[in-house]
Structures are given as structure tokens and as C-alpha cells.
Design an enzyme around this catalytic site. Structure first.
Site, PDB file in Angstrom:
ATOM      1  CE1 TYR A 129      -3.537  -2.561   0.232  1.00 19.94           C
ATOM      2  CE2 TYR A 129      -2.911  -2.969   2.508  1.00 19.94           C
ATOM      3  CZ  TYR A 129      -3.666  -3.296   1.396  1.00 19.94           C
ATOM      4  OH  TYR A 129      -4.541  -4.342   1.449  1.00 19.94           O
ATOM      5  CG  HIS A 153      18.950  10.561  24.014  1.00 17.70           C
ATOM      6  ND1 HIS A 153      18.258  11.607  23.422  1.00 17.70           N
ATOM      7  CD2 HIS A 153      18.381  10.374  25.236  1.00 17.70           C
ATOM      8  CE1 HIS A 153      17.308  12.021  24.247  1.00 17.70           C
ATOM      9  NE2 HIS A 153      17.369  11.281  25.362  1.00 17.70           N
ATOM     10  CG  HIS A 163     -35.428  -4.293  13.146  1.00 14.60           C
ATOM     11  ND1 HIS A 163     -34.633  -4.203  14.257  1.00 14.60           N
ATOM     12  CD2 HIS A 163     -36.344  -3.295  13.249  1.00 14.60           C
ATOM     13  CE1 HIS A 163     -35.046  -3.210  15.017  1.00 14.60           C
ATOM     14  NE2 HIS A 163     -36.077  -2.638  14.431  1.00 14.60           N
ATOM     15  CB  SER A 186     -13.510 -15.887  -8.136  1.00 13.73           C
ATOM     16  OG  SER A 186     -13.306 -17.227  -7.750  1.00 13.73           O
TER      17      SER A 186
END
Length: 464
Positions: free
Chosen positions: A20, A97, A176, A300
Site C-alpha cells: 500500500y 539518544h 431490522h 475469483s
């Protein structure tokens, strides 16, 4: 991308730096280690310039004006390049550091510029977190303003364009998962525009704040060295010059509530986009929306007919990753033992991943929206085949006319009744005594007879 680059990307552990990377490469400027080095140099140099002015330090050397002096200092970070990165990393290999390595690098640069008398004022009175916190906040601010908000705006405009195209397509809705009151497809898409507008406005108006006050936030070393100076005003003015605001009470590290607030906002944006991606996926699954066929693409490896909603699935997966990381960061960062521990330091280095997953999700949705269109014939067919949703309209008319028990009357006529239609309801209603004897019988029957499911879409604000 040449062959060597393609192979190199395949060796990366993170898909952000591999598969990506093209989508998120612009974040390298803000969130890579090189980006953090740049921001640290910028903060250190701007601090030095402001400190020189505040303390009225001698800058009359080499016949330079103050303007050319500032330009000369700023040149250190405006010309920051790969050579600068390598120099800092070599110093860090010795110091172990990272912020100290930047300080030493800047000392070398000032020596090269014949500014040795200013060496002791580099990083004067500061702790690493003054520099780090300001750097991280600057990077998040600029990444949000120059990448995230513009990309969200592009996505939002794409959705608005779909709203305009689909603004007159009446459709059956699903509550629903069951047929419910009709609406128009454009309005259902605009729900997401309205939600995004609110959260984007929050992001636009977000106040970016940072910690800046020396070791434990009290300007201890500043005050002991220059006791007659107003260091609180200096700190406030300096941070405001960076287009940020200074947190007045902190420990050695930032309080991080400011980070959590930003991350929670980005989390809400991601949540809205997931909700959008899932709705589009379902519309595609139900054939309400159809995808354009791209000849070269394979849906696919075994089923040749497949055209998968991959952009919306990719968006959902990456946005879920973003949410999980945002949730973790906003929960973890504000917690630290006493005045500081180092758990924040390693966690903060992953901020770029969060922004990247969010950006991948946004771009996937942008690409997906280019490939879909409304299947108007099917939408109209399903709408006409669901006259049963007009039961709500019928009972509302009956209730308005004061007919008792209207809801239950229509419930008995409609539930699990495959024969339900407006004609069926009119025929049945005329057999009820409460209708036969009603003074407005003819008006009621005509009003119900005239009901059409494609016209039963309510009223909506003007949005297009």
C-alpha cells in the site's frame, strides 16, 4: 517503479511500506523517522531564534542583519536532506539518544556557520519531550490538514454527486432487515455526508496543543538561569508562533488528553466510513447497486463471473485496523507513572500507521464509488412489490380520523399477509362498521385508495 523497487517492496514486513506504499507515501514526510528528525530540527531552530530575541542575545556578527541571521538558521531545516539524516543517525549510533543526536548535529551546523557563541543555547533548558511532543503534534496537524481533510473532502463530494444522481430514485428501506417505509436512495446516501460534515468540522476546528516547559513542565532551568524573565509568556508565545497552543500544566511529558481527543475524532470518522462501506456492500449484494466490469480484473481464481466489492471490503478492513489502533492510543497515552515513563515513546512511533490505515480506507472508498451505479429497474420492482409498507400510512390516516384501535386493525390485516395491497385494504375496511358509519367515509376511502408506495417517501430538507 523499476524491477528492483518492486522486489524491495515485497521484502517489507508492513503492507504500509509494501503493497500500500503508493497510497500512503505522502505520509513519509510527516511520520517517518526522517520526518521526525526534520520536525525536531525545525522545533529546535525556531526555539533558538525565539530564545535569542527574548534574551536579546548578541547576533551582530559577520555583518549580518537579523533577517539574514534568521534565514541562515532556518536554512538548516529547510535544506534538510538524506545527508542530514545520515549525519544524525551516525551521531545517534554513539549517543543511543535520538534527540541528543539532533542537538549535536545542530551544534555541528552552527559551528560550520561560524556561530559558535550560540552553541550553548541550542536545546537550552529543554527536555526531549518538549521537542518530541511539539514535533509529533506539528506532524499530526499538518498531515490532517494537508492529507486527511482534503481526501475526506474528495470522498464527501463523490458521495454528494451520487446523491444528486440518485436523488429521485424511490426505494424500499430495511429496518431490522425487513421492508420499511420508502425513501429515496440519494437521501439515504446523504445521511453519511451529514455525519461526515459534523466530524470533519470538529477536525477542522481542533485546537492542537503541546507540552513545552522544560524537564517537568515548570521552566525550572530557565528560571534559575534568567530569574527576571517571564518564561511562561515566552513559552506561550513561542508555541503560538508554531500555530499550536501550550498546555499550561504538564509533567515531563504531554498530558496526551489532547492526542486522545484527536484520535477519538478520527475514530468517529473511521466508524462512519465503515458504516458506509457496509451499507454499500449490502446494496451491492442485494443488486440495488451494480459494479462496472473492469476487463483485466479477476474476481475469483475459480469463478469467472465474480465481480467482488473489493474496494469496500478493503476499506472496511483497514478502517477497522485504524479504529483499533486509535482506540488503543487514546486509552494508553494519557496514562503514565508519576512524572513520566517511557511507554509512550515507543507507542508514539506508530502514529503514522494509524493515519496510513485511515488513508487507505478513504482511498479505497473513493475508488469503489467510481465503479458503482444504481440498478433502477430492480429497485422499482422491489418497491412496487412491497405495498405492505403502506400499512403505516393507512393506520395513520385512520388514527387522524379518530377511528379507535386503528393500529391493531391494520396490524391484523397486514402481518404475514402475502395478499396485502391497497385494494385489499380498501375492500376490507369498507366492511367495518366504524368506517361505514364514519362521516368522512368517502374521503377516507379515496385517500387510502390513492396511496402509492413510490410516492410515500415523506419530506426531507433540500440537500442537493
Amino acid at each position: 517503479m523499476d524491477d528492483d523497487e518492486i522486489v524491495d517492496k515485497c521484502h517489507n514486513i508492513s503492507p504500509i511500506d509494501g503493497r500500500y506504499y503508493k497510497k500512503v507515501s505522502k505520509f513519509s514526510y510527516y511520520f517517518s523517522e526522517a520526518g521526525l528528525m526534520y520536525y525536531r530540527c525545525k522545533v529546535e531552530i525556531e526555539y533558538l531564534i525565539n530564545l535569542i530575541k527574548f534574551l536579546k542575545l548578541d547576533i551582530t556578527f559577520n555583518n549580518n542583519t537579523q533577517y539574514s541571521f534568521e534565514q541562515k538558521l532556518r536554512n538548516i531545516y529547510t535544506t534538510f536532506d538524506d545527508e542530514s539524516i545520515l549525519a544524525i543517525k551516525k551521531i545517534e549510533a554513539e549517543t543511543n539518544h535520538d534527540v541528543k543526536a539532533v542537538e549535536i548535529y545542530l551544534r555541528h551546523k552552527l559551528t560550520d556557520y561560524k556561530m559558535e557563541h550560540l552553541l550553548e543555547y541550542i536545546h537550552f533548558g529543554l527536555t526531549s519531550q518538549d521537542v518530541n511532543s511539539t514535533s509529533y503534534v506539528l506532524s499530526m496537524k499538518q498531515a490532517s490538514e494537508t492529507v486527511i481533510l482534503p481526501e475526506l473532502t474528495i470522498l464527501k463530494l463523490q458521495i454528494i454527486e451520487k446523491c444528486k444522481q440518485w436523488g429521485n430514485i424511490a426505494m424500499i428501506t430495511k429496518t431490522h432487515g425487513q421492508p420499511a417505509s420508502p425513501s429515496v436512495l440519494g437521501k439515504e446516501m446523504y445521511v453519511f455526508v451529514d455525519r461526515l460534515n459534523k466530524q470533519m468540522n470538529t477536525l477542522i476546528n481542533y485546537q492542537y496543543t503541546t507540552k513545552f516547559g522544560g524537564a517537568i513542565g515548570n521552566f525550572n532551568s530557565h528560571q534559575v538561569a534568567f530569574p527576571n524573565s517571564d518564561w511562561i509568556k515566552f513559552g506561550n508565545d513561542f508555541i503560538e508562533s508554531m500555530e499550536l497552543k501550550r498546555n499550561q500544566f504538564t509533567t515531563q511529558i504531554d498530558i496526551y488528553d489532547n492526542y486522545a481527543e484527536l484520535f477519538d475524532n478520527l475514530k468517529r470518522i473511521s466508524t462512519i466510513l465503515i458504516d458506509f462501506a457496509r451499507d454499500i456492500w449490502i446494496y451491492i449484494s442485494n443488486n440495488y447497486l451494480v459494479q462496472k466490469c473492469v476487463k483485466e480484473e479477476v474476481g475469483s481464481s475459480t469463478m469467472p463471473h465474480k465481480i467482488n466489492p473489493i474496494n469496500f471490503e478493503n476499506a472496511e478492513g483497514n478502517l477497522m485496523l485504524a479504529i483499533n489502533m486509535l482506540e488503543f492510543l487514546s486509552r494508553k497515552l494519557p496514562i503514565s507513572r508519576l512524572q513520566r515513563d517511557l511507554t509512550d515513546s515507543t507507542v508514539l512511533r506508530n502514529i503514522g500507521m494509524v493515519f496510513s490505515y485511515l488513508l487507505i480506507g478513504i482511498k479505497s472508498l473513493q475508488n469503489g464509488l467510481k465503479t458503482i451505479d444504481a440498478n433502477v429497474p430492480l429497485i422499482q420492482q422491489e418497491l412496487r412489490g412491497n405495498e405492505i409498507v403502506l400499512a403505516e400510512a393507512v393506520q395513520s390516516i385512520l388514527r387522524r380520523e379518530g377511528i379507535p384501535n386503528s393500529y391493531n386493525m391494520i396490524k391484523d390485516l397486514s402481518r404475514n399477509n402475502q395478499l396485502f395491497s391497497i385494494n385489499f385494504v380498501v375492500e376490507k375496511l369498507q366492511q367495518y362498521e366504524c368506517i361505514k358509519n364514519h362521516s368522512n367515509k368517502d374521503k377516507i376511502i379515496k385517500e387510502i385508495s390513492d396511496l402509492r408506495v413510490e410516492k410515500y417517501i415523506g419530506v426531507m430538507p433540500a440537500i442537493y
